[in-house]
Design an enzyme around this catalytic site. Structure first.
Site, PDB file in Angstrom:
ATOM      1  N   TYR A 161       0.875  -1.178   0.000  1.00 14.60           N
ATOM      2  CA  TYR A 161       0.000   0.000   0.000  1.00 14.60           C
ATOM      3  C   TYR A 161       0.906   1.219   0.000  1.00 14.60           C
ATOM      4  CZ  TYR A 161      -4.177   2.691   1.476  1.00 14.60           C
ATOM      5  OH  TYR A 161      -5.215   3.579   1.559  1.00 14.60           O
ATOM      6  N   ARG A 214      -6.198  10.983 -10.578  1.00 17.13           N
ATOM      7  CA  ARG A 214      -5.553  11.637  -9.443  1.00 17.13           C
ATOM      8  C   ARG A 214      -5.045  10.565  -8.479  1.00 17.13           C
ATOM      9  NH1 ARG A 214      -5.653  12.834  -4.419  1.00 17.13           N
ATOM     10  NH2 ARG A 214      -7.380  11.387  -4.132  1.00 17.13           N
ATOM     11  N   LYS A 232      -5.882  -1.730  -2.590  1.00 16.20           N
ATOM     12  CA  LYS A 232      -6.994  -1.507  -1.668  1.00 16.20           C
ATOM     13  C   LYS A 232      -7.733  -2.810  -1.362  1.00 16.20           C
ATOM     14  CE  LYS A 232      -7.181   3.131  -1.209  1.00 16.20           C
ATOM     15  NZ  LYS A 232      -7.317   3.901   0.031  1.00 16.20           N
ATOM     16  N   GLU A 304     -12.210   5.488  -6.246  1.00 18.16           N
ATOM     17  CA  GLU A 304     -10.858   5.710  -5.738  1.00 18.16           C
ATOM     18  C   GLU A 304     -10.053   6.585  -6.693  1.00 18.16           C
ATOM     19  OE1 GLU A 304      -8.560   5.508  -2.618  1.00 18.16           O
ATOM     20  OE2 GLU A 304     -10.201   4.062  -2.692  1.00 18.16           O
ATOM     21  N   ASP A 305      -9.514   7.673  -6.174  1.00 16.97           N
ATOM     22  CA  ASP A 305      -8.563   8.524  -6.899  1.00 16.97           C
ATOM     23  C   ASP A 305      -9.112   9.086  -8.210  1.00 16.97           C
ATOM     24  OD1 ASP A 305      -6.907   8.135  -4.816  1.00 16.97           O
ATOM     25  OD2 ASP A 305      -5.397   6.975  -5.867  1.00 16.97           O
ATOM     26  N   ASP A 327     -13.614   6.733  -1.069  1.00 20.53           N
ATOM     27  CA  ASP A 327     -12.633   6.631   0.003  1.00 20.53           C
ATOM     28  C   ASP A 327     -11.889   7.946   0.218  1.00 20.53           C
ATOM     29  OD1 ASP A 327     -11.221   5.175   1.997  1.00 20.53           O
ATOM     30  OD2 ASP A 327      -9.532   4.959   0.636  1.00 20.53           O
ATOM     31  N   ASP A 328     -11.625   8.678  -0.863  1.00 20.88           N
ATOM     32  CA  ASP A 328     -10.889   9.939  -0.745  1.00 20.88           C
ATOM     33  C   ASP A 328     -11.701  10.996  -0.010  1.00 20.88           C
ATOM     34  OD1 ASP A 328      -8.611   9.051  -2.422  1.00 20.88           O
ATOM     35  OD2 ASP A 328     -10.150   8.978  -3.961  1.00 20.88           O
ATOM     36  N   ASN A 457      -0.408  11.586   0.231  1.00 24.09           N
ATOM     37  CA  ASN A 457       0.370  10.376  -0.041  1.00 24.09           C
ATOM     38  C   ASN A 457       0.959  10.445  -1.442  1.00 24.09           C
ATOM     39  OD1 ASN A 457      -0.146   8.873   2.384  1.00 24.09           O
ATOM     40  ND2 ASN A 457      -2.245   8.593   1.673  1.00 24.09           N
TER      41      ASN A 457
END
Length: 601
Positions: A161, A214, A232, A304-305, A327-328, A457
């Site tokens: 991760y 992203r 994930k 996600e992203d 999640d973001d 991150n």
């Protein structure tokens, strides 16, 4: 005839040999004549299609057989990652499953295999080498991979991760070996349902999907963002106990605006600029409709992203018709709120007694701010509009004003919004560390324990290090970051930086959603997850300046989060798995996948 949920046309595709296909047909017909569905709804909590050999419903002490058809050799078994045990196959299993001679004579336990691989991993000096070694293990021996990850979570979490997964995505084209999920590109427009049916598992319960625009703090990585859904979902299994067969990683490839990738001969995605507007919206809508049609209403779709503009729009558009979670926006908010609730035991007062400053107003920052305001409303009963007035978000426009004005403004905000500061999406290369130091020093000058969270991150993108936060605050900061930092000694005291990592939340949250059969995600379920995580921070953790429990207890943490999330789903009338289990924590623990080797007949 009962609905088998699988078509003959798809089941009998030429992936089996002639004799094997005949055996499969006979087995399928026998199941249908007996009135049995191929999908085991009773054991759906555990995830995955009902195994014809009964592994999903057998207890750990019961032997199972790894075959659905007759075979002439165990060679295929050794190349099936779900059932391969390598040199851990017993003498009896080697005789029963045509493995004699295909393995060296030694028989090793799973524990000894685990010890050997950890020894090998520790020899690698380059993190990406460890990542590739772990991915290779996952592709050849699934149970050993998860046993390794569960038993060594604090050491291996940064490998599979963040931060290593970021580098893996950047270099995904060069290290790509075999697909680990589904790739849906513009080429598949009009055929997405057919593509979903190509995935071998039928009872998928969690999908993590990205469009790669992203990725972490690294920007547009296009199709190479697949490393994020894969990583994930590995954590969904290792940390949350969701069965691997129930997890599906998906990358939606609409192109990339990353010129470096477009000119890279090893890039694995579409070589075109990103599709936008109606073309993008139509592809995503087809995808969402196909997922619901193929897997049902209770499949959890985790975005996600995605870039900010698409992330908020997708969540708003589909939250009322699908079981969706970003999640973001929501996962980050939940884990940060948990840290705040825990930190109040060190800082004193309630959330409403404090002011909050965010340097960065993207999807994570606004998601956190809104969840803080919701929690304040829950605690005080005040309207959410009143609570929002206690939260300051500073976006990139402020960072572009002249240096002196910027420092004056941020310093004044630091005095107004004490003692909490969260920073994200700031460019360290532009000298943010200097600007941020002024803010932290201002906070520390009138606060005994300023709380600093640097959330971007991977580690290379963190707005400040633990060392900087402790130094700027003269050793008084409570610090947590999105990626891990090493302990730091200041003025004779060793500080252990905390980690405000989404991995604390989403695996347990997902398990709670699955085991309750929730049909929608409600904001109160996010609050329940935050409160459950904060409740597991003990006095011993506080003594070390930590506001999160250690990852070594993550399965216990996830079970407690899952129980609280499920309880809230039942309370809100969103749960479909009835009746509600009496002990939800115990139920969550019993639902968790175990990577211990099975005994084969």
């Amino acid at each position: 005839m009962p609905n088998t949920m699988l078509s003959f046309k798809h089941l009998l595709r030429p992936v089996l040999g002639g004799e094997e296909r005949k055996s499969w047909c006979l087995l399928l017909l026998r199941k249908m004549m007996n009135g049995c569905n191929l999908v085991d709804n009773d054991s759906a909590v555990a995830g995955g299609v009902e195994d014809m050999y009964g592994e999903d419903i057998a207890t750990m002490g019961q032997p199972v057989t790894p075959w659905t058809v007759s075979v002439a050799s165990g060679y295929t078994l050794m190349r099936d990652p779900r059932h391969n045990k390598g040199v851990a196959f017993t003498e009896r299993e080697r005789d029963a499953h045509y493995l004699r001679g295909l393995l060296p004579p030694i028989v090793l336990s799973q524990e000894l295999q685990e010890k050997r691989i950890m020894h090998m991993l520790r020899q690698y000096k380059v993190p990406l080498q460890r990542y590739m070694a772990m991915m290779d293990l996952q592709e050849r021996n699934e149970r050993l991979f998860y046993k390794l990850l569960i038993d060594n979570v604090e050491e291996l979490l940064p490998v599979v991760y963040t931060p290593t997964v970021g580098e893996a995505c950047q270099k995904y084209g060069s290290i790509f070996r075999r697909p680990q999920g589904l790739y849906i590109s513009l080429k598949e427009k009009g055929k997405i349902l057919e593509v979903l049916k190509n995935w071998p598992e039928r009872s998928v319960q969690v999908i993590v999907v990205t469009d790669g625009e992203r990725i972490l703090g690294l920007g547009d990585l296009g199709c190479q963002g697949m490393g994020i859904p894969v990583g994930k979902l590995s954590l969904y299994t290792a940390l949350g106990g969701v069965r691997p067969s129930a997890c599906l990683p998906i990358t939606i490839d609409v192109g990339t605006n990353n010129e470096k990738l477009l000119n890279d001969e090893f890039y694995i995605g579409l070589r075109q600029r990103r599709a936008t507007g109606q073309e993008y919206a139509e592809l995503l809508h087809e995808f969402m409709s196909a997922v619901k049609q193929n897997y049902g209403e209770k499949v959890l779709i985790q975005f996600e992203d995605f870039a900010n503009h698409n992330a908020f729009e997708l969540l708003a558009r589909y939250s009322s018709s699908h079981l969706v979670f970003n999640d973001d926006i929501q996962g980050t908010a939940s884990v940060v709120l948990a840290g705040l609730l825990a930190a109040l035991k060190l800082l004193g007062g309630t959330l409403a007694d404090h002011r909050f400053l965010f340097l960065g107003a993207g999807e994570a920052g606004t998601g956190i701010a809104e969840l803080i305001a919701l929690e304040m409303s829950k605690q005080t009963g005040n309207p959410i509009e009143e609570n929002r007035k206690k939260i300051w978000l500073v976006d990139s426009k402020v960072l572009r004003i002249s240096s002196k004005k910027r420092l004056d403004l941020l310093s004044k905000l630091a005095y107004l919004c004490l003692p909490f500061l969260t920073v994200m999406n700031l460019n360290r290369m532009a000298g943010v560390d200097c600007r941020l130091s002024e803010v932290v020093e201002a906070m520390a000058s009138i606060n005994e324990k300023p709380l600093i969270m640097a959330l971007s991150n991977p580690t290379s993108q963190a707005e400040c290090t633990g060392e900087e936060a402790y130094t700027w605050s003269e050793g008084r900061a409570i610090f947590a970051s999105g990626s891990p930092f090493d302990p730091f000694e200041y003025d004779g005291k060793v500080f252990v930086p905390g980690q405000a990592n989404n991995a604390y939340i989403f695996p347990g949250f997902g398990l709670g959603v699955i085991m309750s059969g929730a049909i929608r995600v409600h904001e109160d379920m996010l609050l329940a997850a935050s409160e459950a995580l904060a409740a597991q921070v003990t006095g011993e953790h506080f003594k070390k300046g930590l506001i999160y429990p250690p990852f070594s207890d993550i399965r216990k943490i996830s079970a407690n989060i899952a129980a609280k999330v499920a309880a809230k789903a039942y309370e809100l009338g969103l749960a479909s798995h009835l009746p509600q289990p009496e002990d939800l924590v115990k139920y969550a623990e019993n639902c968790m996948y175990s990577p211990v080797y099975r005994t084969y007949r």
